[in-house]
Design a protein around this motif. Structure first.
Motif, PDB file in Angstrom:
ATOM      1  N   SER A  85      -7.225   7.234   3.542  1.00  0.00           N
ATOM      2  CA  SER A  85      -6.062   7.483   4.685  1.00  0.00           C
ATOM      3  C   SER A  85      -6.191   8.781   5.038  1.00  0.00           C
ATOM      4  O   SER A  85      -6.564   9.802   4.404  1.00  0.00           O
ATOM      5  CB  SER A  85      -4.964   6.714   4.499  1.00  0.00           C
ATOM      6  OG  SER A  85      -4.125   6.720   5.559  1.00  0.00           O
ATOM      7  N   SER A  86      -5.520   9.169   6.190  1.00  0.00           N
ATOM      8  CA  SER A  86      -5.372  10.809   6.615  1.00  0.00           C
ATOM      9  C   SER A  86      -3.837  10.809   6.999  1.00  0.00           C
ATOM     10  O   SER A  86      -3.152   9.828   7.498  1.00  0.00           O
ATOM     11  CB  SER A  86      -6.287  10.684   7.760  1.00  0.00           C
ATOM     12  OG  SER A  86      -5.949  10.151   8.911  1.00  0.00           O
ATOM     13  N   LEU A  87      -3.567  12.126   6.731  1.00  0.00           N
ATOM     14  CA  LEU A  87      -2.283  12.482   6.961  1.00  0.00           C
ATOM     15  C   LEU A  87      -2.050  13.525   8.019  1.00  0.00           C
ATOM     16  O   LEU A  87      -3.207  14.502   7.710  1.00  0.00           O
ATOM     17  CB  LEU A  87      -1.373  13.006   5.683  1.00  0.00           C
ATOM     18  CG  LEU A  87      -0.143  13.304   5.851  1.00  0.00           C
ATOM     19  CD1 LEU A  87       0.823  12.450   6.239  1.00  0.00           C
ATOM     20  CD2 LEU A  87       0.466  14.202   4.445  1.00  0.00           C
ATOM     21  N   SER A 145       1.001   6.005  10.406  1.00  0.00           N
ATOM     22  CA  SER A 145       1.096   5.181   9.172  1.00  0.00           C
ATOM     23  C   SER A 145       0.097   5.693   8.051  1.00  0.00           C
ATOM     24  O   SER A 145      -1.038   5.898   8.631  1.00  0.00           O
ATOM     25  CB  SER A 145       0.928   3.960   9.397  1.00  0.00           C
ATOM     26  OG  SER A 145       1.184   3.046   8.261  1.00  0.00           O
ATOM     27  N   TYR A 146       0.711   6.122   7.001  1.00  0.00           N
ATOM     28  CA  TYR A 146      -0.382   6.397   5.958  1.00  0.00           C
ATOM     29  C   TYR A 146      -0.510   5.269   5.002  1.00  0.00           C
ATOM     30  O   TYR A 146       0.432   4.677   4.568  1.00  0.00           O
ATOM     31  CB  TYR A 146       0.328   7.610   5.165  1.00  0.00           C
ATOM     32  CG  TYR A 146      -0.713   8.253   4.122  1.00  0.00           C
ATOM     33  CD1 TYR A 146      -1.519   9.258   4.482  1.00  0.00           C
ATOM     34  CD2 TYR A 146      -0.938   7.742   2.917  1.00  0.00           C
ATOM     35  CE1 TYR A 146      -2.426   9.773   3.700  1.00  0.00           C
ATOM     36  CE2 TYR A 146      -2.060   8.150   1.801  1.00  0.00           C
ATOM     37  CZ  TYR A 146      -2.619   9.255   2.521  1.00  0.00           C
ATOM     38  OH  TYR A 146      -3.849   9.796   1.364  1.00  0.00           O
ATOM     39  N   ASP A 147      -1.637   4.826   4.947  1.00  0.00           N
ATOM     40  CA  ASP A 147      -2.214   3.598   4.165  1.00  0.00           C
ATOM     41  C   ASP A 147      -2.448   3.749   2.755  1.00  0.00           C
ATOM     42  O   ASP A 147      -3.358   4.490   2.419  1.00  0.00           O
ATOM     43  CB  ASP A 147      -3.217   2.765   4.920  1.00  0.00           C
ATOM     44  CG  ASP A 147      -3.476   1.493   4.302  1.00  0.00           C
ATOM     45  OD1 ASP A 147      -3.012   1.174   2.934  1.00  0.00           O
ATOM     46  OD2 ASP A 147      -4.245   0.545   4.910  1.00  0.00           O
ATOM     47  N   ASN A 148      -1.505   3.527   1.524  1.00  0.00           N
ATOM     48  CA  ASN A 148      -1.865   3.835   0.316  1.00  0.00           C
ATOM     49  C   ASN A 148      -2.644   2.976  -0.265  1.00  0.00           C
ATOM     50  O   ASN A 148      -3.190   3.115  -1.650  1.00  0.00           O
ATOM     51  CB  ASN A 148      -0.665   3.896  -0.337  1.00  0.00           C
ATOM     52  CG  ASN A 148       0.040   5.111  -0.307  1.00  0.00           C
ATOM     53  OD1 ASN A 148      -0.489   6.264  -0.263  1.00  0.00           O
ATOM     54  ND2 ASN A 148       1.390   4.970   0.025  1.00  0.00           N
ATOM     55  N   MET A 183       0.128   8.827  -1.055  1.00  0.00           N
ATOM     56  CA  MET A 183       1.322   9.345  -0.476  1.00  0.00           C
ATOM     57  C   MET A 183       2.582   8.538  -1.251  1.00  0.00           C
ATOM     58  O   MET A 183       2.772   7.539  -1.043  1.00  0.00           O
ATOM     59  CB  MET A 183       1.280   9.374   0.884  1.00  0.00           C
ATOM     60  CG  MET A 183       2.467  10.060   1.294  1.00  0.00           C
ATOM     61  SD  MET A 183       2.272  10.180   3.404  1.00  0.00           S
ATOM     62  CE  MET A 183       3.598  11.275   3.715  1.00  0.00           C
ATOM     63  N   THR A 238       2.647   1.184   2.691  1.00  0.00           N
ATOM     64  CA  THR A 238       2.335   2.251   3.626  1.00  0.00           C
ATOM     65  C   THR A 238       3.515   2.916   3.790  1.00  0.00           C
ATOM     66  O   THR A 238       4.599   2.724   3.303  1.00  0.00           O
ATOM     67  CB  THR A 238       2.137   1.472   5.098  1.00  0.00           C
ATOM     68  OG1 THR A 238       3.334   0.924   5.256  1.00  0.00           O
ATOM     69  CG2 THR A 238       0.853   0.797   5.091  1.00  0.00           C
TER      70      THR A 238
END
Length: 585
Positions: free
Chosen positions: A150-152, A143-146, A402, A419
């Motif tokens: 956060s990290s991808l 999960s990418y937290d906006n 993202m 997210t």
């Protein structure tokens, strides 16, 4: 085999089959008071549909529809069609340019049609979306937290003979320092600390800085090629490109720095077309233009200036992608470090013809700037840059947002979701929204009206701040004075999960708003939800609400507007582009 019905839970089967306009309250975020759609120079004819899931659900059974505003439109009819069912359903009539369609059956394929109508009800144009399938996600997702840094985690793109490479470009107080190579056998876990380029060994890199660095693999030569924006350590007066080349696993050879064909070159990107042709796109003429350069087959030099794109439009941070045979060029405004409006253009080939620049996202790119684009399977996502460590009132670190992109027939859209779930191996992106939009089209009022309206054209009225058109910077509620209050009636008692607020930006004179948000069930007794009386962030903020009570009225109180650059009062910049309440009825 019987086909599952395609109508959502808020619409009866009879209404679905007949295409009835009548919908039960709360089925969709209907916009009240038709007649407020914004006229634009864009001429309509394009739309997108994106499946997403709600945070408290497991299936992606909701669809967000975007369309291009049509000049002269008073309102828009939105129709839904389902594969295998011949009769489209009219699901809503709205005055904005976006609509959420909730609680659809899973594993069904939908398309949407939008009719733009003028004030008399005459049709101005029609547009349709891409096909969009609701689905039940399977597998494990990251999960990418906006809402925070956060990290991808995606597999590295540079690979040769089963070895993946990545490069760390390092700087210090004296400017560019060195490039360190790391390697991996799986594209995720990297080790190593090999210096492959340094200023100590390369005199031309002393007292310099490298920005907008692109390292790519030329499939024809097998070489790794670096293109970057090259400047003096202390300023931005050179406006040059830098080029270096390496064999995988070897040191880079620095080939030099120069202005391509004599043109200034600042923010840049590299693009490889499907036929193997390499291009560099860079900001030129003091960031007034974007120049498109075709490279030599080895990608080591400029062969020609192919086009000057969008002269005098002051765009930077170019990012070019190809999707379904159409080319899309994204860029940000040349507006320093602060949030700004992203725009894009599309074309059938790099040679054009290119469309006009179109707005995308919202006027503040959700607190960021248009940036680079990543691919996850066949999906693309804008990684918008939030340069917050460089702001006058800085945050601890720069971040990215993202924003999954949907393309269709030359039109593109992206939105901020709290997210984004992703499966890098399967190539799946799932936008996740916390709550339904419960504020769109609700009756709105304010304590202060602009001296410019409301008039016959209904400019700047309170309803502009919750009309569902959050994309245009020219569409906003403008108060007559500061302080002021603005309030929306959600039309029923709702749980409030999140509130997004976008305030007016005037580039070069960005402002921050000091404000509070409270809510009431009966319109008399109010409880505090958000306290931003010490806010110093310009353009956009998102607030998670933890109060579990149910409210019908949400009220914004703005106490002060301040120019972020000089701390002077800036009431002249007042304006609420959009305030969106997410929750559940």
């Amino acid at each position: 085999m019987a086909v599952a019905p395609c109508y959502g839970t808020g619409i009866s089967r009879r209404q679905a089959l007949m295409g009835a306009a009548a919908l039960p309250l709360g089925a969709l975020p209907l916009v009240a008071s038709p007649g407020r759609a914004r006229a634009q120079s864009q001429a309509g004819g394009a739309a997108t549909a994106t499946a997403f899931r709600l945070a408290d659900e497991t299936r992606a059974t909701n669809i967000k529809v975007h369309w291009q505003a049509v000049t002269g439109a008073d309102r828009y009819e939105v129709h839904r069609a389902c594969a295998g069912h011949p009769a489209p359903v009219r699901v809503a009539t709205v005055t904005g340019t976006t609509l959420d369609d909730y609680a659809l059956p899973a594993e069904q394929t939908y398309t949407y049609g939008i009719r733009a109508l003028d004030v008399s009800g005459a049709e101005l144009s029609t547009s349709s979306t891409n096909t969009c399938r609701t689905f039940t996600p399977g597998g494990a997702f990251a999960s990418y937290d906006n809402t925070r840094k956060s990290s991808l985690s995606l597999r590295a793109g540079l690979e040769a003979d089963g070895i993946y490479y990545r490069y760390d470009f390092r700087s210090d107080a004296d400017g560019f320092s060195q490039v360190v190579e790391e390697t991996s056998t799986d594209g995720y876990t990297f080790t190593g600390n090999t210096v492959v380029l340094s200023r100590d060994a390369t005199p031309e890199l002393q007292d310099s800085k490298l920005e907008s660095v692109n390292v790519v693999k030329n499939p024809a030569t097998g070489q790794f090629v670096m293109w970057a924006h090259y400047e003096n350590r202390s300023d931005y007066t050179l406006a040059e490109t830098a080029v270096a080349v390496a064999r995988p696993g070897g040191a880079f050879t620095f080939l030099g720095h120069s202005r391509p064909l004599g043109h200034e070159s600042r923010d840049l990107t590299f693009f490889a077309d499907i036929d193997g042709t390499g291009y560099v796109i860079s900001a030129a003429r003091n960031n007034s233009d974007l120049n498109l350069y075709r490279l030599t087959p080895d990608w080591l030099a400029v062969a020609e200036l192919s086009a000057v794109l969008f002269p005098d439009q002051h765009r930077e941070a170019p990012a070019l992608v190809q999707a379904d045979g159409t080319y899309y060029l994204f860029s940000s405004e040349a507006a320093g470090w602060y949030p700004s409006q992203g725009k894009y253009a599309s074309a059938p080939s790099t040679a054009g013809p290119w469309s006009e620049l179109r707005e995308i996202g919202n006027p503040a790119t959700f607190g960021a700037q248009s940036g680079g684009i990543v691919e996850v399977g066949d999906r693309h996502a804008m990684m918008a840059n939030r340069w917050s460590a460089n702001w006058r009132h800085p945050e601890a670190a720069n971040q990215q947002r993202m924003l999954p992109i949907t393309f269709h027939d030359g039109y593109a859209s992206y939105d901020l979701f709290e997210t984004v779930d992703y499966d890098a191996e399967a190539g799946t992106l799932i936008p996740v929204q916390r709550g339904r939009i419960v504020s769109a089209g609700g009756p709105a009022n304010a304590s202060s009206l602009s001296e410019d309206g409301p008039g016959e054209d209904l400019m700047y009225e309170p309803a502009k701040a919750n009309d569902g058109d959050h994309m245009s910077k020219e569409n906003y509620y403008k108060s007559g004075t500061v302080p002021f209050t603005w309030e929306v009636d959600l039309r029923r008692a709702c749980r409030v999960d999140r509130i997004n607020i976008t305030t007016r930006l005037v580039n070069g004179s960005e402002t921050y708003y000091e404000y509070t948000i409270d809510a009431s069930e009966d319109g008399r007794v109010y409880n505090a939800l958000v306290d931003e009386s010490a806010n110093r962030i310009a353009g956009f903020k998102t607030h998670r609400v933890t109060d579990t009570a149910r409210y019908r009225y949400v009220r914004l109180t703005v106490t002060r507007i301040v120019n972020i650059h000089n701390e002077n009062t800036a009431d002249w910049a007042r304006g609420i582009n959009e305030l969106t309440v997410f929750g559940a009825s």
